[in-house]
Design a protein around this motif. Structure first.
Motif, mmCIF file in Angstrom:
data_model
loop_
_atom_site.group_PDB
_atom_site.id
_atom_site.type_symbol
_atom_site.label_atom_id
_atom_site.label_comp_id
_atom_site.label_asym_id
_atom_site.label_seq_id
_atom_site.Cartn_x
_atom_site.Cartn_y
_atom_site.Cartn_z
ATOM 1 N N GLY A 1 34.553 29.674 38.110
ATOM 2 C CA GLY A 1 36.012 29.758 38.080
ATOM 3 C C GLY A 1 36.579 30.876 38.940
ATOM 4 N N TYR B 1 36.746 38.017 45.842
ATOM 5 C CA TYR B 1 37.264 39.370 46.053
ATOM 6 C C TYR B 1 37.137 40.126 44.748
ATOM 7 C CZ TYR B 1 40.856 43.026 46.349
ATOM 8 O OH TYR B 1 41.525 44.216 46.310
ATOM 9 N N SER C 1 40.408 43.795 39.709
ATOM 10 C CA SER C 1 41.236 42.849 40.417
ATOM 11 C C SER C 1 40.327 41.803 41.046
ATOM 12 C CB SER C 1 42.025 43.596 41.492
ATOM 13 O OG SER C 1 42.888 42.700 42.143
ATOM 14 N N THR C 2 40.704 40.530 40.926
ATOM 15 C CA THR C 2 39.919 39.466 41.537
ATOM 16 C C THR C 2 40.823 38.257 41.779
ATOM 17 O OG1 THR C 2 37.825 38.261 41.400
ATOM 18 C CG2 THR C 2 39.056 38.463 39.358
ATOM 19 N N ARG C 3 40.220 37.166 42.233
ATOM 20 C CA ARG C 3 40.983 35.933 42.450
ATOM 21 C C ARG C 3 40.282 34.809 41.714
ATOM 22 N NH1 ARG C 3 41.554 37.093 48.821
ATOM 23 N NH2 ARG C 3 39.487 36.175 48.772
ATOM 24 N N ILE C 4 41.055 34.034 40.960
ATOM 25 C CA ILE C 4 40.438 32.988 40.142
ATOM 26 C C ILE C 4 40.989 31.602 40.486
ATOM 27 C CG2 ILE C 4 40.042 34.618 38.241
ATOM 28 C CD1 ILE C 4 42.338 33.079 36.729
#
Lengths: 104, 157
Positions: free
Chosen positions: A65, A71, B120-123
């Protein structure tokens, strides 16, 4: 190297912020190939470990997911300029990648 | 006539064989223990099950000490930036959940000594849903949530 990692670590005051961009397809295993109608096998990073001074600062556990070419950013205290931060990932197929950067 | 001593010897060697077999199977168990990636939590389709597997509890308490940053509208569900900041002492882990996904648990970040309450990330998000950030510190689990409208789902299929 097949899977380059862009990584940066910056010290502000006493806090080091680490930012990294990995190159990975992050397939969930539920997506169909439009041409063949077949499911694309799962292929995603499961673990990202970040170490500083041989200490584990952060360990991310991921599912499919998380977006493609993932990142990550996080912060920690205690490091000095010029020290090294390492990052290593492992995916569900047992492939891995790693990088290291100097704190600026 | 059979020698009684020979019988005793046979029984003794049989017993030793059984002990050897038990040790042999015993040696196989540590390999299963080494599996660190919590597969059952990540493959759980119900949020409650995923949380029980991951954190050992499915109860959490909304708190304004946890801040979750995510867009109001995500045009592309394949890339939704999410940032979690928590002003809490002794954080063990920060987990990110997309309630509308087939397997709601997206990621969990275990924080070591010195790490601050920030990730912080991207899902990926399959559809419009609530994103939940859970911060585990000792026995307490604090949360923040935000509704994200997704115009194009990001899980394909």
């Amino acid at each position: 190297m097949a899977n380059p990692i862009k990584m940066r670590a910056k010290l502000k005051g006493e806090v080091t912020e680490v930012k990294a961009l990995m190159s990975h397809p992050m397939e969930t295993g539920r997506r169909k190939d439009k041409a063949t109608e077949k499911l694309i096998p799962a292929h995603f990073i499961q673990e990202v470990v970040c170490t500083w001074q041989e200490k584990e600062v952060m360990k991310a556990l991921w599912s499919g997911g998380v977006s493609k070419n993932p990142y990550i950013a996080f912060r920690f205290k205690g490091a000095k300029k010029g020290e090294t931060v390492q990052l290593a990932w492992t995916d569900n197929k047992g492939e891995s990648g790693s990088a290291a950067t100097e704190i600026k | 006539m059979t020698d009684p001593k020979r019988r005793i010897l046979l029984q003794g060697s049989l017993a030793a064989g059984a002990v050897g077999a038990a040790v042999g199977t015993g040696l196989l168990t540590p390999r299963a223990v080494l599996a660190a990636w919590p597969e059952s939590a990540f493959t759980a389709k119900q949020l409650d099950d995923a949380l029980k597997e991951l954190l050992g509890t499915n109860t959490y308490e909304p708190s304004d000490r946890v801040k979750l940053k995510a867009p109001d509208i995500a045009e592309n569900g394949a890339v939704v930036p999410v940032t979690v900041e928590a002003d809490v002492e002794g954080i063990d882990s920060i987990s990110i959940i997309a309630t509308g996904n087939q397997t709601p648990l997206v990621a969990s970040f275990n924080l070591g000594a010195g790490a601050l309450g920030f990730v912080s990330t991207r899902i990926k998000m399959a559809k419009t849903a609530t994103v939940v950030a859970l911060v585990k510190a000792g026995d307490q689990v604090l949360s923040a949530s935000k509704d994200v409208k997704v115009t194009i789902g990001g899980c394909g299929g």
